[in-house]
Design an enzyme around this catalytic site. Structure first.
Site, short mmCIF file in Angstrom:
data_model
loop_
_atom_site.label_atom_id
_atom_site.label_comp_id
_atom_site.label_asym_id
_atom_site.label_seq_id
_atom_site.Cartn_x
_atom_site.Cartn_y
_atom_site.Cartn_z
CG ASP A 102 3.63 -3.58 -2.36
OD1 ASP A 102 3.91 -3.17 -1.23
OD2 ASP A 102 3.68 -2.58 -3.47
CB SER A 103 0.01 -2.03 -0.32
OG SER A 103 1.18 -1.37 -1.02
CB CYS A 134 5.19 -3.98 1.30
SG CYS A 134 4.15 -2.50 1.87
CD GLU A 187 -0.97 0.55 -6.84
OE1 GLU A 187 -1.80 0.14 -7.16
OE2 GLU A 187 0.29 0.19 -6.43
CB CYS A 199 8.06 3.05 -0.64
SG CYS A 199 6.82 2.73 -1.41
CG HIS A 210 4.23 1.72 -4.69
ND1 HIS A 210 4.05 0.95 -3.68
CD2 HIS A 210 3.25 1.50 -5.51
CE1 HIS A 210 2.84 0.26 -3.87
NE2 HIS A 210 2.26 0.59 -4.93
N1 DGL Z 1 5.28 -0.37 -1.60
C1 DGL Z 1 4.86 -0.22 -0.09
C2 DGL Z 1 6.23 0.10 0.55
O1 DGL Z 1 7.32 -0.54 0.29
C3 DGL Z 1 4.06 0.98 0.23
C4 DGL Z 1 3.07 1.61 -0.18
C5 DGL Z 1 2.07 1.95 0.39
O2 DGL Z 1 0.77 1.08 0.32
O3 DGL Z 1 1.61 2.92 1.20
O4 DGL Z 1 6.24 0.57 1.57
#
Ligand code: DGL
Length: 290
Positions: free
Chosen positions: A27-28, A90, A172, A204, A206
């Site tokens: 993931d990011s 992600c 985060e 998302c 997150h």
């Molecule tokens: N966790 C990422 C997603 O599912 C997103 C986040 C990001 O880096 O903006 O889209």
């Protein structure tokens, strides 16, 4: 689609993965750990390597091609780490990269992606109105358009897209229960409740970490749905299909090995203490941008 030049050439011939290799998850940032937890619980015998591109998080505000390149780089890292499959945990990265990655790696390195879990929300909504909370980049991608076309439109369900660039940074930084985060959630979600949405798709990875915050504001008014368990089940199916399921008993409990490209592992240790559930252990290391 513009070509992406990998940092290293593919290993030639590409070795066939082995069942005792780890599952790679990307993931990011730390959001994909919401998916990694589900995979660890669903496949408790597997080793899990998690890569968070915290040097570049958030991906949401970035351009399509940049997201594709960062994702290709991250998946390359998991491949070179010896993973047997990669889960793009992600939605933003999946939206622009799955076709490219599958073409590039072929059958020897299966790629599992994510799309917002609209289908179960469409099947269960009573008000025929569901909201999807995702990054602007996810809404630009084709995957979400396809699921709306396939599930929501035939069922006559209205889909309300909601985006907000502040939420990923709240997660985060461990500020998911802060006043600022609660006020942001109230400001973006009250309008969809007022429009009659009864389901909220967390599009998302997150956002499952915002469940308590959302529930503390809206209680039963919104039912929250995420993709974690569905992705864990899909990962199991792909492993079985490719004869890559690890069958031996492990005695060291559920564990995730985390690597981050930013230099914030120390800070994330504190954040993760509150996000990762107690029956899981994890360690986290800075690896820098390689
Ligand atoms: N966790 C990422 C997603 O599912 C997103 C986040 C990001 O880096 O903006 O889209």
């Amino acid at each position: 689609m513009t070509a992406i030049h990998p940092v290293y050439p593919l290993i030639d011939p590409m070795p066939k993965a082995h069942a005792d290799a780890p599952i790679g998850i990307f993931d990011s940032g730390i959001g994909g750990l919401s998916v990694a937890q589900e995979i660890a619980r669903h496949l408790p015998k597997e080793r899990i390597v998690y890569y968070a591109d915290t040097a570049h998080v958030p991906y949401g505000p970035r351009k399509d091609q940049e997201i594709r390149e960062l994702t290709a780089h991250a998946i390359e890292w998991l491949y070179r780490k010896g993973c047997k499959v990669a889960v793009v945990a992600c939605n933003t990265a999946s939206a622009f990269s799955l076709d490219y990655l599958r073409d590039y790696y072929g059958e020897n390195f299966p790629i599992i992606g994510l799309v917002p879990a609209l289908k179960p929300a469409v099947l269960q909504t009573k008000s025929k109105t569901v909201a999807v909370l995702a990054t602007p980049a996810t809404f630009r991608g084709q995957l979400i358009k396809d699921v709306i076309q396939r599930f929501a439109i035939p069922a006559n369900v209205q889909v309300i897209p909601v985006t907000c660039l502040d939420l990923v940074p709240f997660v985060e930084s461990g500020a998911q229960m802060s006043e600022a985060c609660l006020a942001t959630l109230k400001a973006i979600l009250q309008p969809v409740v007022d429009q009659g949405a009864d389901y909220l798709v967390l599009g998302c990875t997150h956002y499952p970490f915002l469940k308590s915050a959302i529930q503390s504001i809206f209680g039963q008014k919104l039912t929250l749905i995420d993709s974690g368990l569905a992705v864990a089940r899909q990962t199991a199916r792909i492993l079985i299909k490719n004869q890559l399921l690890f069958e031996q008993e492990q005695n060291n409990g559920l564990r995730i090995e985390c690597y981050v490209s930013g230099n914030n592992a120390e800070h994330l240790k504190t954040v993760l203490q509150y996000l990762i559930q107690e029956d899981l252990t994890w360690d986290i290391r800075n690896i820098g941008v390689e």
